[in-house]
Design a protein around this motif. Structure first.
Motif, PDB file in Angstrom:
ATOM      1  N   GLN A   1      25.063  23.357  34.766  1.00  0.00           N
ATOM      2  CA  GLN A   1      23.917  23.716  33.931  1.00  0.00           C
ATOM      3  C   GLN A   1      22.620  23.174  34.525  1.00  0.00           C
ATOM      4  OE1 GLN A   1      24.535  22.525  29.844  1.00  0.00           O
ATOM      5  NE2 GLN A   1      26.521  23.549  29.734  1.00  0.00           N
ATOM      6  N   GLN A   2      22.652  21.960  35.059  1.00  0.00           N
ATOM      7  CA  GLN A   2      21.462  21.369  35.679  1.00  0.00           C
ATOM      8  C   GLN A   2      21.061  22.164  36.911  1.00  0.00           C
ATOM      9  OE1 GLN A   2      19.489  18.637  34.563  1.00  0.00           O
ATOM     10  NE2 GLN A   2      18.183  19.626  36.087  1.00  0.00           N
ATOM     11  N   GLU A   3      22.031  22.623  37.673  1.00  0.00           N
ATOM     12  CA  GLU A   3      21.729  23.450  38.856  1.00  0.00           C
ATOM     13  C   GLU A   3      21.038  24.748  38.451  1.00  0.00           C
ATOM     14  OE1 GLU A   3      25.337  24.008  41.065  1.00  0.00           O
ATOM     15  OE2 GLU A   3      25.496  21.880  41.564  1.00  0.00           O
ATOM     16  N   ASP A   4      21.489  25.362  37.368  1.00  0.00           N
ATOM     17  CA  ASP A   4      20.833  26.580  36.870  1.00  0.00           C
ATOM     18  C   ASP A   4      19.379  26.303  36.505  1.00  0.00           C
ATOM     19  OD1 ASP A   4      23.187  27.997  37.185  1.00  0.00           O
ATOM     20  OD2 ASP A   4      23.757  27.874  35.058  1.00  0.00           O
ATOM     21  N   ILE A   5      19.142  25.196  35.839  1.00  0.00           N
ATOM     22  CA  ILE A   5      17.773  24.826  35.458  1.00  0.00           C
ATOM     23  C   ILE A   5      16.926  24.602  36.709  1.00  0.00           C
ATOM     24  CG2 ILE A   5      16.371  23.006  34.395  1.00  0.00           C
ATOM     25  CD1 ILE A   5      18.674  22.678  32.332  1.00  0.00           C
ATOM     26  N   ASP A   6      17.491  23.902  37.681  1.00  0.00           N
ATOM     27  CA  ASP A   6      16.768  23.638  38.930  1.00  0.00           C
ATOM     28  C   ASP A   6      16.409  24.936  39.642  1.00  0.00           C
ATOM     29  OD1 ASP A   6      17.007  20.934  38.400  1.00  0.00           O
ATOM     30  OD2 ASP A   6      18.673  20.620  39.819  1.00  0.00           O
ATOM     31  N   ARG A   7      17.334  25.904  39.645  1.00  0.00           N
ATOM     32  CA  ARG A   7      17.060  27.202  40.274  1.00  0.00           C
ATOM     33  C   ARG A   7      15.910  27.919  39.575  1.00  0.00           C
ATOM     34  NH1 ARG A   7      22.522  27.509  41.326  1.00  0.00           N
ATOM     35  NH2 ARG A   7      23.037  28.438  39.340  1.00  0.00           N
ATOM     36  N   LEU A   8      15.919  27.876  38.246  1.00  0.00           N
ATOM     37  CA  LEU A   8      14.837  28.527  37.500  1.00  0.00           C
ATOM     38  C   LEU A   8      13.490  27.843  37.754  1.00  0.00           C
ATOM     39  CD1 LEU A   8      16.619  29.238  34.088  1.00  0.00           C
ATOM     40  CD2 LEU A   8      16.030  30.901  35.877  1.00  0.00           C
ATOM     41  N   GLU A   9      13.495  26.528  37.828  1.00  0.00           N
ATOM     42  CA  GLU A   9      12.252  25.794  38.114  1.00  0.00           C
ATOM     43  C   GLU A   9      11.742  26.111  39.518  1.00  0.00           C
ATOM     44  OE1 GLU A   9      13.475  21.768  37.265  1.00  0.00           O
ATOM     45  OE2 GLU A   9      12.673  21.881  35.216  1.00  0.00           O
ATOM     46  N   ASN A  10      12.660  26.203  40.470  1.00  0.00           N
ATOM     47  CA  ASN A  10      12.265  26.576  41.838  1.00  0.00           C
ATOM     48  C   ASN A  10      11.683  27.981  41.878  1.00  0.00           C
ATOM     49  OD1 ASN A  10      13.041  24.127  42.934  1.00  0.00           O
ATOM     50  ND2 ASN A  10      15.080  24.844  43.513  1.00  0.00           N
ATOM     51  N   ARG A  11      12.294  28.879  41.142  1.00  0.00           N
ATOM     52  CA  ARG A  11      11.782  30.258  41.076  1.00  0.00           C
ATOM     53  C   ARG A  11      10.379  30.282  40.490  1.00  0.00           C
ATOM     54  NH1 ARG A  11      13.579  34.665  36.877  1.00  0.00           N
ATOM     55  NH2 ARG A  11      12.130  36.297  37.472  1.00  0.00           N
ATOM     56  N   LEU A  12      10.155  29.488  39.440  1.00  0.00           N
ATOM     57  CA  LEU A  12       8.840  29.416  38.809  1.00  0.00           C
ATOM     58  C   LEU A  12       7.798  28.886  39.797  1.00  0.00           C
ATOM     59  CD1 LEU A  12       7.159  29.775  36.224  1.00  0.00           C
ATOM     60  CD2 LEU A  12       7.811  27.440  35.594  1.00  0.00           C
ATOM     61  N   GLU A  13       8.161  27.852  40.549  1.00  0.00           N
ATOM     62  CA  GLU A  13       7.233  27.296  41.539  1.00  0.00           C
ATOM     63  C   GLU A  13       6.956  28.292  42.659  1.00  0.00           C
ATOM     64  OE1 GLU A  13       7.878  23.432  43.335  1.00  0.00           O
ATOM     65  OE2 GLU A  13       8.714  22.719  41.436  1.00  0.00           O
ATOM     66  N   ARG A  14       8.024  28.900  43.143  1.00  0.00           N
ATOM     67  CA  ARG A  14       7.913  29.801  44.290  1.00  0.00           C
ATOM     68  C   ARG A  14       7.203  31.107  43.935  1.00  0.00           C
ATOM     69  NH1 ARG A  14      13.242  30.865  45.112  1.00  0.00           N
ATOM     70  NH2 ARG A  14      12.993  32.804  43.958  1.00  0.00           N
ATOM     71  N   ASP A  15       7.589  31.714  42.801  1.00  0.00           N
ATOM     72  CA  ASP A  15       7.103  33.049  42.462  1.00  0.00           C
ATOM     73  C   ASP A  15       6.071  33.058  41.349  1.00  0.00           C
ATOM     74  OD1 ASP A  15       8.981  33.857  44.315  1.00  0.00           O
ATOM     75  OD2 ASP A  15      10.476  34.399  42.806  1.00  0.00           O
ATOM     76  N   GLY A  16       5.740  31.882  40.794  1.00  0.00           N
ATOM     77  CA  GLY A  16       4.847  31.819  39.641  1.00  0.00           C
ATOM     78  C   GLY A  16       3.502  32.497  39.866  1.00  0.00           C
ATOM     79  N   ALA A  17       2.962  32.352  41.063  1.00  0.00           N
ATOM     80  CA  ALA A  17       1.652  32.952  41.347  1.00  0.00           C
ATOM     81  C   ALA A  17       1.722  34.474  41.357  1.00  0.00           C
ATOM     82  CB  ALA A  17       1.130  32.437  42.682  1.00  0.00           C
ATOM     83  N   LEU A  18       2.882  35.037  41.610  1.00  0.00           N
ATOM     84  CA  LEU A  18       3.054  36.495  41.675  1.00  0.00           C
ATOM     85  C   LEU A  18       3.519  37.103  40.349  1.00  0.00           C
ATOM     86  CD1 LEU A  18       4.918  36.599  45.111  1.00  0.00           C
ATOM     87  CD2 LEU A  18       2.463  36.901  44.707  1.00  0.00           C
ATOM     88  N   MET A  19       3.879  36.257  39.392  1.00  0.00           N
ATOM     89  CA  MET A  19       4.442  36.745  38.126  1.00  0.00           C
ATOM     90  C   MET A  19       3.346  37.006  37.108  1.00  0.00           C
ATOM     91  SD  MET A  19       7.639  34.067  37.867  1.00  0.00           S
ATOM     92  CE  MET A  19       8.681  34.914  36.724  1.00  0.00           C
ATOM     93  N   ARG A  20       3.673  37.904  36.167  1.00  0.00           N
ATOM     94  CA  ARG A  20       2.755  38.148  35.046  1.00  0.00           C
ATOM     95  C   ARG A  20       2.820  36.958  34.103  1.00  0.00           C
ATOM     96  NH1 ARG A  20       5.841  42.997  34.297  1.00  0.00           N
ATOM     97  NH2 ARG A  20       6.222  42.186  32.228  1.00  0.00           N
ATOM     98  N   THR A  21       1.809  36.797  33.287  1.00  0.00           N
ATOM     99  CA  THR A  21       1.713  35.675  32.351  1.00  0.00           C
ATOM    100  C   THR A  21       2.874  35.659  31.368  1.00  0.00           C
ATOM    101  OG1 THR A  21      -0.683  35.831  32.519  1.00  0.00           O
ATOM    102  CG2 THR A  21       0.177  34.537  30.710  1.00  0.00           C
ATOM    103  N   ASP A  22       3.237  36.832  30.843  1.00  0.00           N
ATOM    104  CA  ASP A  22       4.342  36.867  29.883  1.00  0.00           C
ATOM    105  C   ASP A  22       5.676  36.510  30.547  1.00  0.00           C
ATOM    106  OD1 ASP A  22       4.233  39.345  31.271  1.00  0.00           O
ATOM    107  OD2 ASP A  22       5.457  40.290  29.713  1.00  0.00           O
ATOM    108  N   GLU A  23       5.864  36.855  31.843  1.00  0.00           N
ATOM    109  CA  GLU A  23       7.072  36.475  32.566  1.00  0.00           C
ATOM    110  C   GLU A  23       7.128  34.953  32.761  1.00  0.00           C
ATOM    111  OE1 GLU A  23       8.261  40.054  35.571  1.00  0.00           O
ATOM    112  OE2 GLU A  23       6.415  38.979  36.047  1.00  0.00           O
ATOM    113  N   ILE A  24       5.991  34.364  33.092  1.00  0.00           N
ATOM    114  CA  ILE A  24       5.922  32.906  33.272  1.00  0.00           C
ATOM    115  C   ILE A  24       6.245  32.213  31.952  1.00  0.00           C
ATOM    116  CG2 ILE A  24       4.358  30.975  33.741  1.00  0.00           C
ATOM    117  CD1 ILE A  24       2.902  32.807  35.743  1.00  0.00           C
TER     118      ILE A  24
END
Length: 172
Positions: free
Chosen positions: A64-87
């Motif tokens: 479960q912690q690994e899943d959370i870490d993956r989501l946090e990495n995705r947010l850091e990596r792709d956050g600038a390209l995502m829409r506000t509602d997706e973030i």
């Protein structure tokens, strides 16, 4: 003035000394309950069982912690390209997963403590039964355990109790 524990020991000594003159001498022995528990195969088996149970659940929590870490990495990596509602949706998902993980860890700790207490209670009961049987087999009138300041090896029957616990364990 004697402390309460010493008062009891002094009283028992006087009582036994007075009665011993009239009848057969009393036989007194001591045991080390901590040593008996720690050296018993039952304790080792219970510890191994708890460890195995905890490892399974800890592996689930790690996943479960690994899943959370993956989501946090995705947010850091792709956050600038995502829409506000997706973030917002991703952050909410991360927070919800973190809460569930925190709750699961607390539940694991509580379950582990309860299970440990149950196993210890069963072991203590079994040790008490074995100590009583060893005392009867050896015509021991009084067994002292905690709070003994000194005892000679001659009256320490911890080894015999441990040996009996091993026999009981092997018969299971």
């Amino acid at each position: 003035m004697l402390r309460p524990g010493w008062q009891l020991l002094a009283y028992l000594s006087l009582l036994l000394a007075g009665t011993a003159a009239a009848d057969d001498p009393f036989r007194i022995a001591v045991i080390d309950p901590n040593r008996i528990v720690e050296e018993s195969p039952q304790y080792e088996a219970a510890r191994n069982l708890l460890s195995a149970e905890a490892q399974e659940r800890e592996a689930e929590l790690a996943a479960q912690q690994e899943d959370i870490d993956r989501l946090e990495n995705r947010l850091e990596r792709d956050g600038a390209l995502m829409r506000t509602d997706e973030i917002t949706r991703l952050r909410n998902d991360i927070r919800a997963r973190e809460r569930r993980l925190r709750y699961a860890r607390e539940e694991l700790q509580a379950d582990f403590a309860l299970r440990q207490s149950d196993l210890r209670t069963k072991l203590v009961k079994q040790v008490e039964e074995v100590v009583e049987q060893v005392a009867k087999d050896n015509d021991i009138d009084l067994i002292l355990s905690e709070g003994v300041v000194y005892s000679s090896a001659r009256v320490d029957m911890s080894d015999e109790v441990i040996d009996r616990l091993k026999e009981v364990f092997e018969k299971r």
